[in-house]
Structures are given as C-alpha cells and as structure tokens.
Design a protein around this motif. Sequence first.
Motif, PDB file in Angstrom:
ATOM      1  N   GLN A  10       8.987   0.047 -10.753  1.00  0.00           N
ATOM      2  CA  GLN A  10       9.629  -0.008  -9.443  1.00  0.00           C
ATOM      3  C   GLN A  10       9.901   1.411  -8.986  1.00  0.00           C
ATOM      4  O   GLN A  10      10.301   2.267  -9.781  1.00  0.00           O
TER       5      GLN A  10
ATOM      6  N   LEU B 264       0.541  -3.775  -5.787  1.00  0.00           N
ATOM      7  CA  LEU B 264       1.797  -3.157  -5.388  1.00  0.00           C
ATOM      8  C   LEU B 264       2.382  -4.030  -4.281  1.00  0.00           C
ATOM      9  O   LEU B 264       1.659  -4.489  -3.408  1.00  0.00           O
ATOM     10  N   THR B 265       3.668  -4.254  -4.347  1.00  0.00           N
ATOM     11  CA  THR B 265       4.317  -5.092  -3.342  1.00  0.00           C
ATOM     12  C   THR B 265       5.756  -4.635  -3.155  1.00  0.00           C
ATOM     13  O   THR B 265       6.330  -3.996  -4.027  1.00  0.00           O
ATOM     14  N   SER B 266       6.322  -4.998  -2.028  1.00  0.00           N
ATOM     15  CA  SER B 266       7.748  -4.745  -1.822  1.00  0.00           C
ATOM     16  C   SER B 266       8.544  -6.037  -1.981  1.00  0.00           C
ATOM     17  O   SER B 266       9.765  -6.021  -1.900  1.00  0.00           O
TER      18      SER B 266
ATOM     19  N   ARG C 281       4.912 -12.224  -3.185  1.00  0.00           N
ATOM     20  CA  ARG C 281       3.576 -12.005  -3.740  1.00  0.00           C
ATOM     21  C   ARG C 281       3.221 -13.103  -4.732  1.00  0.00           C
ATOM     22  O   ARG C 281       2.095 -13.609  -4.746  1.00  0.00           O
TER      23      ARG C 281
ATOM     24  N   GLU D   3       7.272   6.199  -1.417  1.00  0.00           N
ATOM     25  CA  GLU D   3       5.994   5.762  -0.873  1.00  0.00           C
ATOM     26  C   GLU D   3       4.867   6.664  -1.374  1.00  0.00           C
ATOM     27  O   GLU D   3       3.762   6.194  -1.645  1.00  0.00           O
TER      28      GLU D   3
ATOM     29  N   MET E 180       3.966   5.545  -4.848  1.00  0.00           N
ATOM     30  CA  MET E 180       3.290   4.259  -4.759  1.00  0.00           C
ATOM     31  C   MET E 180       1.844   4.438  -4.303  1.00  0.00           C
ATOM     32  O   MET E 180       0.922   3.880  -4.886  1.00  0.00           O
TER      33      MET E 180
ATOM     34  N   TYR F 168       9.219  -0.489  -4.012  1.00  0.00           N
ATOM     35  CA  TYR F 168       7.882  -0.955  -4.290  1.00  0.00           C
ATOM     36  C   TYR F 168       7.798  -1.344  -5.764  1.00  0.00           C
ATOM     37  O   TYR F 168       8.368  -0.680  -6.608  1.00  0.00           O
TER      38      TYR F 168
ATOM     39  N   ALA G 216       1.129  -2.352  -1.151  1.00  0.00           N
ATOM     40  CA  ALA G 216       2.496  -2.780  -0.827  1.00  0.00           C
ATOM     41  C   ALA G 216       2.548  -3.241   0.625  1.00  0.00           C
ATOM     42  O   ALA G 216       1.813  -2.762   1.473  1.00  0.00           O
ATOM     43  N   ASP G 217       3.455  -4.147   0.903  1.00  0.00           N
ATOM     44  CA  ASP G 217       3.462  -4.830   2.182  1.00  0.00           C
ATOM     45  C   ASP G 217       4.836  -4.836   2.850  1.00  0.00           C
ATOM     46  O   ASP G 217       5.270  -5.844   3.372  1.00  0.00           O
TER      47      ASP G 217
ATOM     48  N   GLU H  45      -1.638   3.661  -6.310  1.00  0.00           N
ATOM     49  CA  GLU H  45      -2.641   2.780  -5.725  1.00  0.00           C
ATOM     50  C   GLU H  45      -4.017   3.447  -5.764  1.00  0.00           C
ATOM     51  O   GLU H  45      -5.009   2.833  -6.181  1.00  0.00           O
TER      52      GLU H  45
END
Length: 108
Positions: free
Chosen positions: A63, A37-39, A44, A67, A70, A101, A95-96, A74
């Motif tokens: 997408q 998971l990433t923003s 990434r 949160e 997400m 996300y 996610a970062d 996860e």
Amino acid sequence: MLIRQDTPVAWPTGLDLRRRIAVHARSERALSFRVGLTSDVDARADLYHRQAPDFAELVVLGQTTSETQMRETERDLQQWYREDFDSPHFGVVGADGPPPYFLYVALR
C-alpha cells in the motif's frame, strides 16, 4: 473471492516485489495470475468476481499514497511480466482512483 493481506510496512520494489509475487503465483498454488494496482480492493475483488469468476483469491502485497511510486511499480511490472499474462493490459491493471493505492496479485 477471498481477499488476503500480505502487506509489510514498506512498498515492495525490485527483487523483493518479484519474489513476493512469485511466492503467491507459483504453479503449485495457482494456474495463472494477474498483478494489479487499485485504490479500492473490495471493488476490484467484486470486478474479478463478476468478470473473471475463475480467479479465486486476491492477495494485497503493498500500500502507498505515492502516485509516483505506484506508476513506477506499474511500469516495472509491465516490463518484467510482459510475456506471462493472459490480459490485454499485460496483466497489470492500473489504479482507478485517489490514494491510497494497493498492489495485488489475483490468483486463478
């Protein structure tokens, strides 16, 4: 690293999520995989390019701006795929940053 989009309208959950990961991560197509998971998809992909260059493709599966959704995804991924990853994070990288996300599968 090649970035592909496989993003339907709805965020995948449950069995749909497992099936969509399996389609991309099947053994005829990939030696191994990681789900994350990433923003920031581009950042990434760049991270994989620098730190794990044997990963050749990153496929975006969904997408969301939620949160909660997400974090639930996860948690589910960590439980479902705990034994299938070569990552110290069970293959699930969180996610970062702020939303949106993106859920992805990276293929080796």
